[in-house]
Structure formats: structure tokens, C-alpha cells
Design an enzyme around this catalytic site. Sequence first.
Site, short mmCIF file in Angstrom:
data_model
loop_
_atom_site.label_atom_id
_atom_site.label_comp_id
_atom_site.label_asym_id
_atom_site.label_seq_id
_atom_site.Cartn_x
_atom_site.Cartn_y
_atom_site.Cartn_z
N TRP A 155 -5.47 37.43 -15.87
CA TRP A 155 -6.72 37.24 -16.59
C TRP A 155 -6.40 36.63 -17.96
CZ3 TRP A 155 -8.36 39.02 -21.32
CH2 TRP A 155 -9.70 38.70 -21.64
N ASP A 187 -21.01 34.22 -11.06
CA ASP A 187 -19.80 34.93 -11.47
C ASP A 187 -19.32 35.86 -10.36
OD1 ASP A 187 -17.76 35.75 -13.14
OD2 ASP A 187 -19.10 36.22 -14.82
N ASP A 224 -11.56 33.09 -19.42
CA ASP A 224 -12.26 33.83 -20.46
C ASP A 224 -11.54 33.70 -21.80
OD1 ASP A 224 -14.43 34.71 -19.07
OD2 ASP A 224 -13.58 36.65 -18.52
C1 GLA Z 1 -17.02 37.32 -16.84
C2 GLA Z 1 -17.16 35.86 -17.22
C3 GLA Z 1 -17.68 35.75 -18.63
C4 GLA Z 1 -19.00 36.48 -18.77
C5 GLA Z 1 -18.84 37.94 -18.31
C6 GLA Z 1 -20.18 38.64 -18.27
O1 GLA Z 1 -16.00 37.92 -17.53
O2 GLA Z 1 -15.95 35.20 -17.07
O3 GLA Z 1 -17.83 34.40 -19.01
O4 GLA Z 1 -19.97 35.83 -17.99
O5 GLA Z 1 -18.25 38.01 -17.03
O6 GLA Z 1 -20.08 39.93 -17.84
#
Ligand code: GLA
Length: 626
Positions: A95, A375, A445
Site C-alpha cells: 500500500w 473503489d 494513495d
Molecule cells: C481508498 C481510496 C482513497 C479514498 C478512500 C475512501 O483508500 O484509495 O482514494 O477513496 O478509499 O475511503
Amino acid sequence: KDYTIKENYIPEIEGMPSLFIGNKSAQTLEITLEDKISGVEVVLSYSVFDDYDVILRNTRIHNISDSTIEIDSAYSANLDIAKGNYDLIYFSGGWGREREFCRSEIQQGAKIDISNARGGSGHTLNPFIMVSEHNADEDKGNVYGFSLIYSGNHSSMIECDQYGNIRVQQGINPFMFKWTLEKGESFVTPQCVMCYSENGIGGLSRELNDVYRTNLCRSKWADKDRPILINNWEATYFDFDEDKLLSIAKRAKEAGVELFVLDDGWFGTRNDDFSGLGDWTVNYDKLPSGIDGLAKKINDIGLKFGLWFEPEMVNPDSDLYRAHPDWAISVPNRISSLSRNQLILDLSRDDVCDYIITAVSDVLKSANIEYVKWDMNRQLTTMGSCGLPADRQGELYHRYVLGVYKMQERLLQDFPELLLENCSGGGARFDAGMLYYSPQIWCSDDTDAVERLAIQEGTAMVYPVSTIGAHVSVCPNHTVGRITPFETRGNVALLGTFGYELDITKLSAEEKELVKKQTADYHKYNELIREGDYYRLASIAENGRYDSWMIVEKTKKKALVFYVQGMAAANGKSRFVKLKGLKAQSRYRIDGKEYSGSVLMQAGLKVAQEFGDFKSRIFLVEENVD
Ligand code: GLA
């Protein structure tokens, strides 16, 4: 047993993504093999395009016997490479650090499995590998690429025999896989794209980038400027109300942003990540005018409106789970492990897929929603489906992926204009399968501009730059705490779909002016970035000092060079960055000065060190035709 050659044809793979022929010429060889003893017929399919150095592979297995057959393993492709000294290149990660470039020599006797068994293509190992000659580098040498158009458990097996011959196999990971074929039934494997370049790793990347951009991404958005978006996730997380969202949208509009995306937290009782997933109805406490009212207000400001969903998941604390506990993947009498407090919906079941896609569609029909972020925020574990008999539980991983594909297909059929962006805990499902449905995928992220250099570089080794979700966020960065210049964050995000992920109302006046410049630059350069050839010039992960890349228009008349310095050093020297992909005999203008293509490529472009860490520059290179 037999073979056929089909002109101007490549196979469509039922229920799964695959390349389409488009306006290219291609032909397919199908070889049918039969094993009379076991009653199995196998069709090996090989497709080639006139314009690309790729071979598409997949396999169909037919049960021609009178009884049931069980498949324990079904790879899509096999290639033997004659003996030599080869390296394996693959993309590992986790991650926030997806697709890190890894390269190691393949030793005699090696048996290496680059695989994932977490249900999706995954943060950890991407379904893409290269086998390169040991001496091959970015620009020269023989390189073979293997990319699987699949978003589930995958495996790329690399073996080296006692003579140094290499065997590569790629396909669905046989881990926990068992598929039952009744008499007369068939099983089809996902498509593997095998690619070759004699021009090193860079040559292979550019080839695959082109193939995927042109013959995989089906969206009507694939070859268009995407609207510059602002996403509220890092600006508010779950803590927002309508006023807050509208104030962000107003400021964003003033600065040139075109699409407002409302992320997680708008539905059910979703005020944190403990509840609400599965309940796709608006939370009126937070949004009193509903999604339709909010979308209208956002549209009135002059922005398009987009919305986040996580359709594949359910929180135990949700109305959906309370009504249908059996809809979650689980094993009887065993405790299901939670991840981010959520369980996985059993997408091997048609009733579950139908319910969820209808719920999502109802929201989309209720308002003017022009973009969806889809997502998927956890790995698949405790695998069990009450929709499958005990002896067919080995089909669950693959049937799950087929369920995802089915839902996205239906979504796009019902909403053909929709701009879909896939996402999975950042970039855990950045794979060729997802690109068939969505022309862009959230890359990671980790939005820190320096970390993004390696993440985006690894991603662009196979996937087109035009598909890489990249945003400017605030500093100190929420993932790593680093402070980088605002300009650099914009320059790095230009290598992708471009947007913002911050509270624009809190930016300084100077930063707001920079947003205006960046949004204008995006449109100025987007066609070139989206459709040009991507060349890696220097990698900070290797040299520790600076990073540089360039995008060259196919005509080679125009290019953009990006340069990001690392930590500044006292008495720092200027650098000569050797450009690539230009015409040696042409003359090019950069910042009012003229250079020959060969000077820029052999001697390099002089770039002065700037005062301050992580400063960056963009140079426009234009052929001088006077
Ligand atoms: C994931 C996505 C983020 C966001 C969160 C929301 O981590 O990668 O961009 O949308 O979920 O919970």
C-alpha cells in the site's frame, strides 16, 4: 488435431476483458489439440497485429468426455526462450508504494513465481513481468514482456532449466483454484499479451502503452482530455457537509477545475469506516438536499459532478448485511476476518451482483453524475460462498472477478457517457483488465510528489500515462509528511490524468494562482502527454539525485521534458540531461535557444540546480521549421 487461421479477427473472451481489433489488421491462429484418453480438447489461440510486436494468447478447454472433469490449473500462455543470460524484471510493492521496479538475474535452476493470491491483481506484485537480456537497458537489447489482462489472482512462472533455457508461463494463479467442467462445457482463460522489443525496456514500454491506449481502453474518454477533477477525500475525509463541499467547488471552479468528486462518506451511516458500506442511499443529515440537490448546485457552479462507490463491499454494521448476512463471502462456522472493518460481497452470485449494480444505477439515475470512482478496499480472505456447492468452492476467486467484470460492463452499457475511474486502496487494481472498463485508475494513495516519481515510473512501464490517476495534494503530505514545492506537485501530477485532492479554500493566494497556471498547462499539454511517447531519462530511485522523463509527440516535432531535483546540495552543479526520441538532424527550440536533435540526445540539455529541495522544471521542446 486441427488448426485454423482467421483473418482480421482476434477473439473476444466471454465475460472477460481483452484487446479489440479496432481499425488495426490482425490475424489469429487457433490450434486444436485433443487428448482422447482424458476426453479433453484444448484450443490454443495466438493473435498477431500487423502494427504491434505482440502476440495475444489464451486457451479454451472443452470437456468432450462423457463425465465431469476438474481443472486444477489453467495458464493462458507459455513461452520458451532459448538459452542465454536473462534478467527478470517485475513490479513489487505494498500500500502506498505500488509497482516498484525490481530486476534480478535468472539463475540456472531457478523457479520463480511472481504471483498474487489476495483476490485482486494487488498492491504487492503486478500481473506484468519482463524477461530481458542481461545486457539490455532502457534503450537497447532484447526484452520480452508478459502482461495478463486479468484483475484477480495471477501467476507468472519463470523457470530456467539446466541448459539455461527460460520458460515463462502466465495465467490465473492455481492457488485454491479448481474448476468443474461438466460434459460439453468449456473454460476460457484470460488473455495474455506477450510483447517484444529490441529497443530495451523503454521500447517495450512504449509498445505496450500504445497497444493498451489504442486497443484496450474502450471508453470514449480514452483519447480525450479528461476533466480536471478535485476530490474531497484528503480535504475533509468523512467530516464534511454541503456548505463545505460547495465552498471547495466554488474556489475550484475559479481556478480552472472542471469536475467535483465527492468521495467516501455520503451514504448510509457512513461517518467513519466502521459502518454503511452496502447502503447506497444518501445520508440526508450530511447532505440535506440529497445527491441530486448537491449535483445540481455543483453543476450551477459550473462543474461536473462525480461520486465515489465501493460496490463490492459491506460493513457488518449496515442495513444490507443485517438483511442478507449470507451475501458476504464467509466459511460456515469460521470467523470472517475483517479488513478496514468490512466484508466482501459474494460476487459469484448473480442475485448479489444484480442488487448492487441496481442500487448504484439508481443513484446514478437520480442525479447528473458524470463520473464514478469505483473503489475496492480490501483483499479477499476466508473464501467461501453459500451460492456454490462444497465441491465447487475452488471456483470462487475467479467467479468473483467475473462478477466484477459483469457489473462494470452493465454499468457502462447503461451509462455509456460515464467517466469511470477504478481504484483499490490506491493502486491495488492497476491492471490491464480494469483498463478495459475505465480509462483511468487511481495510481496510489501516496500523493507525495517524490514518492510518486517511482510509483508512476513503475506504472508507466506497462500502462499508458493517460491512464494514471495523479493528483496534487497538500503539504506536509498526509502519507509521508514531506514538504515539496507546489509547482513540483503539479509537474509530477501532469504525468497522468491530473487533478487536486486538497482543501482549495485553505491555499495561499500564491498557491491559488499556481492552480490557475497548472490547470491551463494541463489543457495546453494534455494531448501531447496523453498520446505521445514516454521516455525515462533518469530515475531518482537509481541515482539518488534527480529524476527526469520526457514525452515526445509521435511526429517528433514537439516534446516536453520534466526534471525534478532531489535534495539541493551546496555548490550544486548543473546537469546535462540527455534527451531521447528526437530527430537527430532536426533543430529544436527550448526556452528561446536552438539546439540540434543530436546535441540534445548526445550531449544533453543543461539544467541548472535550483535553490531548494525538490524543485522542478518543465521544458517545451519544439522543432524549428524556419
Ligand atoms: C481508498 C481510496 C482513497 C479514498 C478512500 C475512501 O483508500 O484509495 O482514494 O477513496 O478509499 O475511503
